[in-house]
Design a protein around this motif. Structure first.
Motif, PDB file in Angstrom:
ATOM      1  N   LEU A  73       0.843  -1.187   0.000  1.00  0.00           N
ATOM      2  CA  LEU A  73       0.000   0.000   0.000  1.00  0.00           C
ATOM      3  C   LEU A  73       0.880   1.239   0.000  1.00  0.00           C
ATOM      4  CD1 LEU A  73      -3.066   0.551   0.074  1.00  0.00           C
ATOM      5  CD2 LEU A  73      -2.839   0.898   2.538  1.00  0.00           C
ATOM      6  N   SER A  74       0.585   2.186  -0.890  1.00  0.00           N
ATOM      7  CA  SER A  74       1.373   3.405  -1.033  1.00  0.00           C
ATOM      8  C   SER A  74       0.441   4.609  -0.986  1.00  0.00           C
ATOM      9  CB  SER A  74       2.147   3.390  -2.359  1.00  0.00           C
ATOM     10  OG  SER A  74       2.781   4.629  -2.603  1.00  0.00           O
ATOM     11  N   LYS A  75       0.744   5.553  -0.098  1.00  0.00           N
ATOM     12  CA  LYS A  75      -0.061   6.764   0.018  1.00  0.00           C
ATOM     13  C   LYS A  75       0.875   7.956   0.122  1.00  0.00           C
ATOM     14  CE  LYS A  75      -3.678   9.029   2.726  1.00  0.00           C
ATOM     15  NZ  LYS A  75      -4.613   8.923   3.875  1.00  0.00           N
ATOM     16  N   GLY A  76       0.705   8.953  -0.767  1.00  0.00           N
ATOM     17  CA  GLY A  76       1.597  10.099  -0.724  1.00  0.00           C
ATOM     18  C   GLY A  76       1.344  11.071  -1.844  1.00  0.00           C
ATOM     19  N   VAL A  77       2.384  11.840  -2.177  1.00  0.00           N
ATOM     20  CA  VAL A  77       2.320  12.842  -3.230  1.00  0.00           C
ATOM     21  C   VAL A  77       3.533  12.671  -4.134  1.00  0.00           C
ATOM     22  CG1 VAL A  77       1.000  14.509  -1.878  1.00  0.00           C
ATOM     23  CG2 VAL A  77       3.496  14.543  -1.780  1.00  0.00           C
ATOM     24  N   ALA A  78       3.393  13.130  -5.375  1.00  0.00           N
ATOM     25  CA  ALA A  78       4.480  13.007  -6.342  1.00  0.00           C
ATOM     26  C   ALA A  78       4.392  14.145  -7.343  1.00  0.00           C
ATOM     27  CB  ALA A  78       4.426  11.656  -7.058  1.00  0.00           C
ATOM     28  N   GLY A  79       5.527  14.485  -7.919  1.00  0.00           N
ATOM     29  CA  GLY A  79       5.589  15.498  -8.962  1.00  0.00           C
ATOM     30  C   GLY A  79       6.501  15.043 -10.077  1.00  0.00           C
ATOM     31  N   ARG A  80       6.271  15.583 -11.256  1.00  0.00           N
ATOM     32  CA  ARG A  80       7.077  15.211 -12.419  1.00  0.00           C
ATOM     33  C   ARG A  80       7.232  16.414 -13.333  1.00  0.00           C
ATOM     34  NH1 ARG A  80       4.943  10.281 -15.811  1.00  0.00           N
ATOM     35  NH2 ARG A  80       5.939   9.194 -14.068  1.00  0.00           N
ATOM     36  N   ALA A  81       8.419  16.549 -13.898  1.00  0.00           N
ATOM     37  CA  ALA A  81       8.672  17.519 -14.957  1.00  0.00           C
ATOM     38  C   ALA A  81       9.273  16.770 -16.130  1.00  0.00           C
ATOM     39  CB  ALA A  81       9.616  18.621 -14.480  1.00  0.00           C
ATOM     40  N   PHE A  82       8.849  17.107 -17.344  1.00  0.00           N
ATOM     41  CA  PHE A  82       9.373  16.399 -18.512  1.00  0.00           C
ATOM     42  C   PHE A  82       9.646  17.379 -19.638  1.00  0.00           C
ATOM     43  CE2 PHE A  82       4.850  16.544 -19.468  1.00  0.00           C
ATOM     44  CZ  PHE A  82       4.823  16.817 -20.830  1.00  0.00           C
ATOM     45  N   VAL A  83      10.555  16.976 -20.496  1.00  0.00           N
ATOM     46  CA  VAL A  83      10.849  17.724 -21.711  1.00  0.00           C
ATOM     47  C   VAL A  83      11.012  16.718 -22.841  1.00  0.00           C
ATOM     48  CG1 VAL A  83      13.327  17.742 -21.213  1.00  0.00           C
ATOM     49  CG2 VAL A  83      12.379  19.404 -22.814  1.00  0.00           C
ATOM     50  N   GLN A  84      10.421  17.026 -23.996  1.00  0.00           N
ATOM     51  CA  GLN A  84      10.474  16.148 -25.160  1.00  0.00           C
ATOM     52  C   GLN A  84      10.902  16.987 -26.359  1.00  0.00           C
ATOM     53  OE1 GLN A  84       6.841  13.981 -25.836  1.00  0.00           O
ATOM     54  NE2 GLN A  84       7.755  12.646 -27.378  1.00  0.00           N
ATOM     55  N   PRO A  85      12.215  17.068 -26.622  1.00  0.00           N
ATOM     56  CA  PRO A  85      12.694  17.930 -27.710  1.00  0.00           C
ATOM     57  C   PRO A  85      12.253  17.474 -29.090  1.00  0.00           C
ATOM     58  CG  PRO A  85      14.489  16.640 -26.782  1.00  0.00           C
ATOM     59  CD  PRO A  85      13.312  16.433 -25.890  1.00  0.00           C
ATOM     60  N   ASP A  86      12.055  16.166 -29.290  1.00  0.00           N
ATOM     61  CA  ASP A  86      11.470  15.666 -30.531  1.00  0.00           C
ATOM     62  C   ASP A  86      10.700  14.394 -30.216  1.00  0.00           C
ATOM     63  OD1 ASP A  86      13.224  13.329 -30.749  1.00  0.00           O
ATOM     64  OD2 ASP A  86      14.769  14.721 -31.391  1.00  0.00           O
ATOM     65  N   ARG A  87      10.064  13.839 -31.227  1.00  0.00           N
ATOM     66  CA  ARG A  87       9.153  12.720 -30.998  1.00  0.00           C
ATOM     67  C   ARG A  87       9.850  11.511 -30.394  1.00  0.00           C
ATOM     68  NH1 ARG A  87       7.071   8.240 -33.939  1.00  0.00           N
ATOM     69  NH2 ARG A  87       4.851   7.868 -33.551  1.00  0.00           N
ATOM     70  N   SER A  88      11.115  11.301 -30.696  1.00  0.00           N
ATOM     71  CA  SER A  88      11.801  10.084 -30.275  1.00  0.00           C
ATOM     72  C   SER A  88      12.523  10.209 -28.942  1.00  0.00           C
ATOM     73  CB  SER A  88      12.816   9.666 -31.347  1.00  0.00           C
ATOM     74  OG  SER A  88      13.794  10.675 -31.523  1.00  0.00           O
ATOM     75  N   LEU A  89      12.658  11.408 -28.396  1.00  0.00           N
ATOM     76  CA  LEU A  89      13.480  11.615 -27.208  1.00  0.00           C
ATOM     77  C   LEU A  89      12.677  12.304 -26.121  1.00  0.00           C
ATOM     78  CD1 LEU A  89      16.361  11.317 -26.050  1.00  0.00           C
ATOM     79  CD2 LEU A  89      16.822  13.626 -26.914  1.00  0.00           C
ATOM     80  N   ARG A  90      12.782  11.772 -24.883  1.00  0.00           N
ATOM     81  CA  ARG A  90      12.054  12.362 -23.759  1.00  0.00           C
ATOM     82  C   ARG A  90      12.847  12.159 -22.476  1.00  0.00           C
ATOM     83  NH1 ARG A  90       5.799  12.548 -21.990  1.00  0.00           N
ATOM     84  NH2 ARG A  90       6.052  12.466 -19.732  1.00  0.00           N
ATOM     85  N   LEU A  91      12.833  13.188 -21.622  1.00  0.00           N
ATOM     86  CA  LEU A  91      13.478  13.137 -20.313  1.00  0.00           C
ATOM     87  C   LEU A  91      12.450  13.471 -19.249  1.00  0.00           C
ATOM     88  CD1 LEU A  91      15.987  12.964 -18.452  1.00  0.00           C
ATOM     89  CD2 LEU A  91      16.319  15.421 -18.875  1.00  0.00           C
ATOM     90  N   ASP A  92      12.333  12.594 -18.225  1.00  0.00           N
ATOM     91  CA  ASP A  92      11.423  12.796 -17.103  1.00  0.00           C
ATOM     92  C   ASP A  92      12.219  12.882 -15.808  1.00  0.00           C
ATOM     93  OD1 ASP A  92       8.327  12.027 -17.976  1.00  0.00           O
ATOM     94  OD2 ASP A  92       9.841  11.072 -19.224  1.00  0.00           O
TER      95      ASP A  92
END
Length: 581
Positions: free
Chosen positions: A284-303
Motif C-alpha cells: 500500500l502506497s499513500k503520498g504525493v508526487a511530482g514530475r517535470a518532462f521535456v520532449q525535444p522531438d518525438r523520439s526523445l524524452r526526459l522525465d
C-alpha cells in the motif's frame, strides 16, 4: 463481497452494450491506479477518414517531404509516416498515424490536422487555419484506395474495460469515467475507479488535464479503512507537442505492484480472476508526487520525478475466482514499512514505427532512482546471507539503475526479428528494501521456467514468508530474441465503413505470426560471501537460465510452448493477451 466482482463486470458490460455515445476505456500499463489515456473521439476518427477519402485529396503513404520552393495545390493527406514541409501547401494538411514537421518558411494555407502523431513547428512556419493534434492513433483498414474505420481489436476486450461519457468540443472536453483502475489481484479484488476527468486547451499549444478519481477495492468491505478505499488526484500542464514540456502533480492512495516488468497488468489480472494465480506481490502506497518532462522531438524524452509516500505491508484477501475458488491464495509477502522519498530520472529514446505493433526501430530506456527513509521499519526474518541489516538511525538510502534496450527489424516482407536486453537493480547505498527487490522466471520473461525460478530466497525460512515465493535478489539481467513470420490470412466480420459503424460485429482476425523465441537471464545477490557476486561482476553465462520455444501470435493473442534448457524441466504452455515485448 466476492460476488461484487461479477456484478461490476456485468454492469460494465451492460453499459458498454447500451451506451451508443460512450467509449471503451483501455488503461495503459502502469503501477497502482491507472488513468484512462486520451481517447480519439469517434467524430474525429470519422472526420479524418472522410477527409482522406475525399476525391480532391492528394494521398501519400509513408515518409514524405515537400522541399523549399515547391508547392502542393489542394488538400494533402499522409498516412503511416512523417511529413516534412519546407515549401507551400495550398490547402489542408492531414496526417494519419505520423508526425508533421513544419520547417522554417513552410506555408499551409488551410488547417493542419494530425491524428496519431505530433506537430513540430518552426517559428518561421505559417499556418492559415487551425492546428489540431490528437496523439491517439487512428485504427483503420484499407478498402481499395480508401480508408474505413477498423472494427475493435478483439484482444482489447480482454484487458481493462470501462465506460466514459464525454462532453465538450474537439479542443476541450470533460468526461465521467467508470472503469477498472488496475488489475484484478488477491489484495484488492477488482479495483474500480470512478470520477471526472477534464482536458482543457488553455492556449494554442498549452493544455491542462485534471483527474479526480476514487478507487473502490471490491475485496474489501467498503468502509473508510485505507485498505478498502483509495484515490488519485492528478493535474498535468503541457505545452507544445514536439518539442513539448510540462509538469505533473499527483496525490494518491493505491496498491502498488512490487515487480511490474514481466507479464502485462491485464494478463496478471485474468490469470488471477480465472485460475487464482497472481504473479505479482503488492504493498500500500499513500503520498504525493511530482514530475517535470521535456520532449525535444518525438523520439526523445526526459522525465524527472520526485515522490514522498508511506509504504506499508498489506495482506492477501480472498476474492472470488472462476476456477480453484476453494483453494487458498498465495500469501502476499511483507515489506519494509516506512516513509520513502524518491528522486528519479528517466531517459527514453523511441524510434519505433508503431508503438503497439512495431516492425522497425529502437526503444531505449534508462532510469535511475535514489530513495531515502528516516523511519524505515525493517522486516524481521531476513537472514544476513540475503541482505545486511538496514540502518534505523534515519540515514537509510539506496540507489537503483535500470536499462531496457530493444531492437525491431524487418528482414523480409513477412519476417521480423525482435531483440531485447534488460538489466537493473542495486547500484549503491544500503541494501534494498523488500519491495524493491527482484527475481526472474516464468511465465514471463522466462517462459520455460516456473514462477520466480531465480529469486534468491532459499535462505529465508521465517514463517512470515512461508509460501510467498519472495523476490529477494539485488540485480537481474535478461536477453530475449524472437523471429516472427507472418501467415497471410484475413478473416473479418462486419462492415467498418463510418456509416455502418453502429452495425458492425466487433470481431476481426488477421493472419497469425509464427514465433520462434529464445530467452536467457539470471538474478543474483551482490556482495561478498557464498551465493553472491561482487558489484563489478556479472553471472557467468553457464549459470544463466535459458529456454527455447515456439508460439502462435494472433494480433497479440498468443499461445506459446517453451522448454527450459535444464534437465528435468517440463514443457510449459503460456497463453498471452499481448506481445511479449
Amino acid at each position: 463481497m466476492r460476488a461484487l466482482v461479477l456484478v461490476v463486470l456485468c454492469a460494465l458490460g451492460s453499459a458498454v452494450a447500451a451506451a451508443q455515445d460512450t467509449a471503451i476505456v483501455i488503461q495503459p500499463e502502469s503501477a497502482g491506479i491507472m488513468v484512462p489515456p486520451p481517447e480519439l473521439p469517434h467524430a474525429v476518427a470519422e472526420e479524418a477518414v472522410r477527409r482522406y477519402n475525399a476525391a480532391t485529396t492528394t494521398r501519400l503513404v509513408g515518409r514524405s517531404r515537400l522541399p523549399r520552393g515547391n508547392e502542393w495545390r489542394g488538400d494533402v493527406a499522409v498516412r503511416n509516416g512523417t511529413i516534412v514541409v519546407a515549401g507551400r501547401v495550398d490547402g489542408t494538411l492531414l496526417v494519419i498515424n505520423g508526425d508533421a514537421i513544419l520547417d522554417s518558411g513552410a506555408v499551409v494555407t488551410g488547417d493542419v490536422f494530425v491524428v496519431g502523431g505530433t506537430v513540430a513547428r518552426s517559428p518561421g512556419a505559417t499556418v492559415g487555419g487551425d492546428v489540431r493534434v490528437y496523439t491517439a492513433p487512428l485504427a483503420y483498414r484499407t478498402k481499395g484506395e480508401d480508408l474505413a474505420l477498423a472494427p475493435p481489436d478483439l484482444r482489447r476486450w480482454f484487458r481493462r474495460l470501462g465506460i466514459e461519457k464525454s462532453w465538450g468540443t474537439a479542443d476541450s472536453r470533460s468526461s465521467l469515467t467508470l472503469a477498472t483502475g488496475g488489475t484484478f489481484n488477491r489484495v484488492e479484488g477488482l479495483p474500480v475507479v470512478v470520477g471526472p476527468l477534464f482536458d482543457w486547451k488553455l492556449h494554442r499549444n498549452v493544455r491542462l488535464r485534471v483527474d479526480a478519481l476514487g478507487v473502490f477495492r471490491t475485496a474489501g468491505n467498503f468502509t473508510d479503512k485505507r485498505s478498502d478505499l483509495g484515490y488519485l488526484l492528478r493535474t498535468e500542464l503541457r505545452a507544445g507537442e514536439t518539442p513539448a514540456y510540462g509538469i505533473e502533480f499527483r496525490a494518491f492512495d493505491d496498491v502498488t505492484p512490487v515487480e511490474d516488468w514481466g507479464l502485462r497488468a491485464g494478463e496478471v489480472g485474468w490469470a488471477a480472476f480465472l485460475f487464482q494465480r497472481d504473479y505479482r506481490d503488492y504493498y500500500l502506497s499513500k503520498g504525493v508526487a511530482g514530475r517535470a518532462f521535456v520532449q525535444p522531438d518525438r523520439s526523445l524524452r526526459l522525465d524527472i520525478d520526485a515522490q514522498h509516500d508511506w509504504q506499508t505491508s498489506v495482506g492477501a484477501r480472498d476474492p472470488w475466482t472462476v476456477f480453484r475458488n476453494s483453494e487458498a491464495w498465495r500469501p502476499n509477502a511483507p515489506i519494509d514499512d516506512g516513509h520513502y522519498t524518491t528522486l528519479a530520472g528517466t531517459l527514453t529514446f523511441d524510434t519505433r514505427n508503431d508503438r503497439l505493433e512495431p516492425t522497425a526501430g529502437w526503444f531505449l530506456r534508462a532510469r535511475f532512482e535514489n530513495s531515502r527513509s528516516e523511519d524505515v521499519i525493517p522486516q524481521t526474518g531476513v537472514p544476513a546471507s540475503v541482505r545486511a541489516p538496514l540502518p534505523t538511525d534515519g540515514s537509510y538510502a539506496f540507489s537503483r539503475l535500470f536499462f531496457d534496450f530493444r531492437r525491431y527489424t524487418r528482414v523480409s516482407p513477412s519476417g521480423r526479428i525482435k531483440l531485447r536486453l534488460f538489466a537493473g537493480g542495486w547500484v549503491g547505498g544500503d541494501p534494498l528494501p523488500l519491495q524493491q527487490r527482484l527475481s526472474t522466471g516464468g511465465p514471463d520473461p522466462l517462459a520455460g521456467y516456473g514462477f520466480r525460478a531465480s529469486a534468491c530466497n532459499g535462505d529465508i525460512i521465517d514463517p512470515a514468508f512461508r509460501d510467498t515465493h519472495l523476490a529477494a535478489c539485488d540485480r537481474v539481467i535478461l536477453a530475449q530474441a524472437e523471429y516472427r513470420g507472418h501467415l497471410s490470412l484475413h478473416w473479418s466480420y462486419g462492415s467498418a465503413a463510418p456509416q455502418d459503424e453502429s452495425a458492425k460485429f466487433p470481431f476481426t482476425l488477421q493472419g497469425p505470426d509464427l514465433v520462434v523465441l529464445a530467452d536467457a537471464g539470471q538474478a543474483w545477490l551482490v556482495g561478498s560471501g557464498p551465493g553472491r557476486l561482487p558489484a563489478d561482476r556479472l553471472p557467468t553465462l553457464g549459470s544463466w537460465l535459458a529456454d527455447l520455444g515456439l508460439g502462435i501470435d494472433w494480433g497479440g493473442l498468443g499461445l506459446y510452448v517453451a522448454k527450459a534448457v535444464t534437465a528435468g524441466e517440463p514443457l510449459r504452455f503460456t497463453l498471452r493477451l499481448d506481445h511479449r515485448f
